[in-house]
Design a protein around this motif. Structure first.
Motif, PDB file in Angstrom:
ATOM      1  N   PRO A 169      59.707  70.917  41.157  1.00  0.00           N
ATOM      2  CA  PRO A 169      59.719  72.359  41.450  1.00  0.00           C
ATOM      3  C   PRO A 169      58.467  73.089  40.987  1.00  0.00           C
ATOM      4  CG  PRO A 169      61.877  71.666  40.695  1.00  0.00           C
ATOM      5  CD  PRO A 169      60.963  70.481  40.519  1.00  0.00           C
ATOM      6  N   ASP A 170      57.872  72.657  39.860  1.00  0.00           N
ATOM      7  CA  ASP A 170      56.658  73.321  39.379  1.00  0.00           C
ATOM      8  C   ASP A 170      55.379  72.758  39.994  1.00  0.00           C
ATOM      9  OD1 ASP A 170      56.352  70.893  38.098  1.00  0.00           O
ATOM     10  OD2 ASP A 170      56.534  71.688  36.070  1.00  0.00           O
ATOM     11  N   GLY A 171      55.520  71.743  40.827  1.00  0.00           N
ATOM     12  CA  GLY A 171      54.370  71.166  41.517  1.00  0.00           C
ATOM     13  C   GLY A 171      53.479  70.299  40.659  1.00  0.00           C
ATOM     14  N   LYS A 172      53.908  69.977  39.429  1.00  0.00           N
ATOM     15  CA  LYS A 172      53.049  69.236  38.513  1.00  0.00           C
ATOM     16  C   LYS A 172      53.360  67.742  38.436  1.00  0.00           C
ATOM     17  CE  LYS A 172      52.012  73.227  35.595  1.00  0.00           C
ATOM     18  NZ  LYS A 172      52.031  73.796  34.234  1.00  0.00           N
ATOM     19  N   LYS A 173      54.366  67.297  39.187  1.00  0.00           N
ATOM     20  CA  LYS A 173      54.693  65.867  39.212  1.00  0.00           C
ATOM     21  C   LYS A 173      55.037  65.470  40.642  1.00  0.00           C
ATOM     22  CE  LYS A 173      57.051  64.151  35.764  1.00  0.00           C
ATOM     23  NZ  LYS A 173      56.133  63.181  35.099  1.00  0.00           N
ATOM     24  N   ILE A 174      54.414  64.385  41.090  1.00  0.00           N
ATOM     25  CA  ILE A 174      54.647  63.845  42.431  1.00  0.00           C
ATOM     26  C   ILE A 174      55.179  62.429  42.291  1.00  0.00           C
ATOM     27  CG2 ILE A 174      53.667  63.507  44.728  1.00  0.00           C
ATOM     28  CD1 ILE A 174      53.230  66.336  43.573  1.00  0.00           C
ATOM     29  N   VAL A 175      56.208  62.103  43.071  1.00  0.00           N
ATOM     30  CA  VAL A 175      56.768  60.745  43.076  1.00  0.00           C
ATOM     31  C   VAL A 175      56.718  60.207  44.505  1.00  0.00           C
ATOM     32  CG1 VAL A 175      58.813  59.326  42.675  1.00  0.00           C
ATOM     33  CG2 VAL A 175      58.303  61.235  41.136  1.00  0.00           C
ATOM     34  N   ALA A 176      56.274  58.958  44.640  1.00  0.00           N
ATOM     35  CA  ALA A 176      56.252  58.310  45.957  1.00  0.00           C
ATOM     36  C   ALA A 176      56.673  56.856  45.803  1.00  0.00           C
ATOM     37  CB  ALA A 176      54.859  58.391  46.584  1.00  0.00           C
ATOM     38  N   SER A 177      57.392  56.348  46.794  1.00  0.00           N
ATOM     39  CA  SER A 177      57.791  54.936  46.786  1.00  0.00           C
ATOM     40  C   SER A 177      56.795  54.116  47.582  1.00  0.00           C
ATOM     41  CB  SER A 177      59.197  54.780  47.376  1.00  0.00           C
ATOM     42  OG  SER A 177      59.255  55.298  48.700  1.00  0.00           O
ATOM     43  N   MET A 223      56.656  52.307  42.196  1.00  0.00           N
ATOM     44  CA  MET A 223      56.770  53.744  42.372  1.00  0.00           C
ATOM     45  C   MET A 223      55.493  54.372  41.822  1.00  0.00           C
ATOM     46  SD  MET A 223      59.724  54.211  43.810  1.00  0.00           S
ATOM     47  CE  MET A 223      59.858  55.998  43.668  1.00  0.00           C
ATOM     48  N   SER A 224      54.908  55.282  42.578  1.00  0.00           N
ATOM     49  CA  SER A 224      53.754  56.045  42.113  1.00  0.00           C
ATOM     50  C   SER A 224      54.231  57.357  41.522  1.00  0.00           C
ATOM     51  CB  SER A 224      52.790  56.350  43.281  1.00  0.00           C
ATOM     52  OG  SER A 224      52.054  55.220  43.649  1.00  0.00           O
ATOM     53  N   ILE A 225      53.751  57.667  40.306  1.00  0.00           N
ATOM     54  CA  ILE A 225      54.013  58.964  39.707  1.00  0.00           C
ATOM     55  C   ILE A 225      52.671  59.613  39.396  1.00  0.00           C
ATOM     56  CG2 ILE A 225      55.057  60.224  37.792  1.00  0.00           C
ATOM     57  CD1 ILE A 225      57.160  58.088  37.570  1.00  0.00           C
ATOM     58  N   ILE A 262      40.909  67.876  34.572  1.00  0.00           N
ATOM     59  CA  ILE A 262      39.779  66.954  34.614  1.00  0.00           C
ATOM     60  C   ILE A 262      38.533  67.675  34.090  1.00  0.00           C
ATOM     61  CG2 ILE A 262      38.347  65.476  36.068  1.00  0.00           C
ATOM     62  CD1 ILE A 262      41.234  64.560  35.932  1.00  0.00           C
ATOM     63  N   LYS A 263      37.947  67.106  33.054  1.00  0.00           N
ATOM     64  CA  LYS A 263      36.738  67.699  32.478  1.00  0.00           C
ATOM     65  C   LYS A 263      35.535  66.799  32.741  1.00  0.00           C
ATOM     66  CE  LYS A 263      39.193  70.117  28.782  1.00  0.00           C
ATOM     67  NZ  LYS A 263      39.305  70.332  27.311  1.00  0.00           N
ATOM     68  N   PRO A 264      34.364  67.367  32.937  1.00  0.00           N
ATOM     69  CA  PRO A 264      33.167  66.545  33.188  1.00  0.00           C
ATOM     70  C   PRO A 264      32.760  65.769  31.942  1.00  0.00           C
ATOM     71  CG  PRO A 264      32.549  68.831  32.908  1.00  0.00           C
ATOM     72  CD  PRO A 264      34.051  68.810  32.948  1.00  0.00           C
ATOM     73  N   THR A 265      32.098  64.661  32.163  1.00  0.00           N
ATOM     74  CA  THR A 265      31.615  63.838  31.047  1.00  0.00           C
ATOM     75  C   THR A 265      30.451  64.551  30.344  1.00  0.00           C
ATOM     76  OG1 THR A 265      32.239  61.817  32.221  1.00  0.00           O
ATOM     77  CG2 THR A 265      30.648  61.602  30.415  1.00  0.00           C
ATOM     78  N   TRP A 284      44.776  64.654  38.945  1.00  0.00           N
ATOM     79  CA  TRP A 284      46.033  63.910  38.855  1.00  0.00           C
ATOM     80  C   TRP A 284      45.849  62.613  38.069  1.00  0.00           C
ATOM     81  CZ3 TRP A 284      50.265  66.382  40.559  1.00  0.00           C
ATOM     82  CH2 TRP A 284      50.090  67.431  41.469  1.00  0.00           C
ATOM     83  N   HIS A 285      46.843  62.295  37.243  1.00  0.00           N
ATOM     84  CA  HIS A 285      46.896  60.994  36.567  1.00  0.00           C
ATOM     85  C   HIS A 285      47.959  60.164  37.268  1.00  0.00           C
ATOM     86  CE1 HIS A 285      48.368  58.102  33.507  1.00  0.00           C
ATOM     87  NE2 HIS A 285      47.079  57.990  33.263  1.00  0.00           N
ATOM     88  N   HIS A 286      47.583  58.951  37.681  1.00  0.00           N
ATOM     89  CA  HIS A 286      48.449  58.103  38.496  1.00  0.00           C
ATOM     90  C   HIS A 286      49.040  56.986  37.642  1.00  0.00           C
ATOM     91  CE1 HIS A 286      48.773  55.251  42.252  1.00  0.00           C
ATOM     92  NE2 HIS A 286      49.952  55.725  41.874  1.00  0.00           N
TER      93      HIS A 286
END
Length: 349
Positions: free
Chosen positions: A160-168, A175-177, A183-186, A203-205
């Motif tokens: 609902p908050d758009g901060k987590k995505i799940v895919a099969s 399962m991908s989460i 993301i910060k630059p080096t 996104w962190h996968h």
């Protein structure tokens, strides 16, 4: 004194007027609520009156349609054209006027299948491209892409908050989460600091191993549990907080196809590719509550009406949609919506 014959005549007149007012010929052709049914062999979207369960229209939706969702305008349906991962369009239907609209071209992405509406955007699995696409329904443009790198990325869910995505990923047994991160630059020692504008949302996968051919899944209403159906008859339970498998259930559901929680979160409904029963599981103690005979050769899509009273189950090989009473836990009817029903959605306007 009013005669009995006068009273009877008046009553008959009122009854006739009431009957005429309720006749289909004087009603609006579209219901206030409807079940939408993708019929794969008929290549059409069936619009079914939610009250009478009468099919109001069949609208053409292109080659090999699979899943359907109602867009943010509450009058347009979007349907994935799959083609075993080779096609590159979403069909569109004007639900109010019951007619097809020009499709959405996803090129160069291919194999649209799972589709989910969140915050005015469509999230679509593009199986042939091993990715998820985000689409602006108003412009029909792909606005961003997330790669899974996995085979047969099939269905998708957004928190609902758009901060987590799940895919099969049915072909890779994973399962991908995706979790939203900053993301910060080096920063290179001795070099000028990069501009602050280089920091952005990303996104962190995380990949979680599950069972063979795991394509169907359901997320609990509190967004804490992920139930994944596996072809070997098991269900993987994933804790969405820790993002780890916390249990494996053995309910004897060979070829689990689709799963869905009831709105109160108490029950999980599971269809199978090959079985004859709809399986109902208690989400708290994980026990099978009931097996409801609904078809002869397997079932797929599940849609529960918002009040939680009925479930609609697509039975593609038997060419009907089963209607299940969720209070009595029994099949109470069926809808002949077209050949090979599959994806289902609810339309409220």
């Amino acid at each position: 004194m009013i005669s009995k014959s006068y009273v009877l005549a008046a009553a008959l007149t009122l009854f006739a007027a009431s009957t005429h007012a309720q006749s289909p010929s004087t009603q609006s052709p579209s219901p206030r609520e409807a079940l939408l049914v993708v019929t794969k062999q008929s290549h059409a979207l069936a619009i079914v009156d939610a009250l009478s369960l009468r099919v109001l229209a069949h609208v053409p939706i292109g080659e090999d349609p699979h899943e359907v969702v109602v867009g943010p305008d509450h009058r347009t349906a979007f349907i994935s054209n799959y083609g075993e991962g080779t096609l590159h369009t979403l069909a569109r239907v004007d639900l109010v006027n019951q007619k097809p609209l020009p499709p959405v071209d996803l090129s160069p992405l291919v194999g649209a299948h799972g589709i989910f509406l969140h915050d005015g955007s469509l999230w679509v699995t593009t199986e042939g491209s091993k990715s998820l696409a985000v689409i602006n329904p108003a412009t029909s443009r792909v606005t961003s892409v997330l790669g899974t790198g996995q085979d047969k990325t099939h269905l998708v869910w957004v928190s609902p908050d758009g901060k987590k995505i799940v895919a099969s990923n049915a072909g890779s047994r994973t399962m991908s989460i995706f979790d939203q991160v900053e993301i910060k630059p080096t920063v290179v020692p001795g070099a000028p600091a990069p501009p602050a504008s280089y920091t952005h949302a990303g996104w962190h996968h995380t990949l979680i191993p599950v069972g063979e051919a795991a394509e169907g899944f359901a997320v609990s209403p509190d967004a804490r549990e992920l139930w994944v159906g596996n072809a070997d008859g098991t269900i993987s339970l994933i804790n969405l907080v820790t993002e780890k498998v916390q249990d494996i259930l053995h309910p004897g559901i060979v070829g689990a196809n689709r799963l869905k929680f009831t709105p109160d979160g108490r029950l999980v409904i599971v269809t199978t590719h090959t079985g004859k029963d709809l399986v109902i599981i208690d989400s708290r103690n994980h026990a099978v509550v009931k097996r409801i005979p609904i078809e002869q050769r397997g079932a797929s899509g599940i849609q529960i009406e918002p009040n939680g009273k009925r479930a609609f189950i697509a039975c593609p090989r038997d060419h009907y949609v089963a209607v299940v009473d969720l209070t009595k836990l029994e099949m109470i009817g069926r809808i002949d919506a077209g050949r090979e029903p599959d994806g289902l959605a609810w339309w409220t306007y």
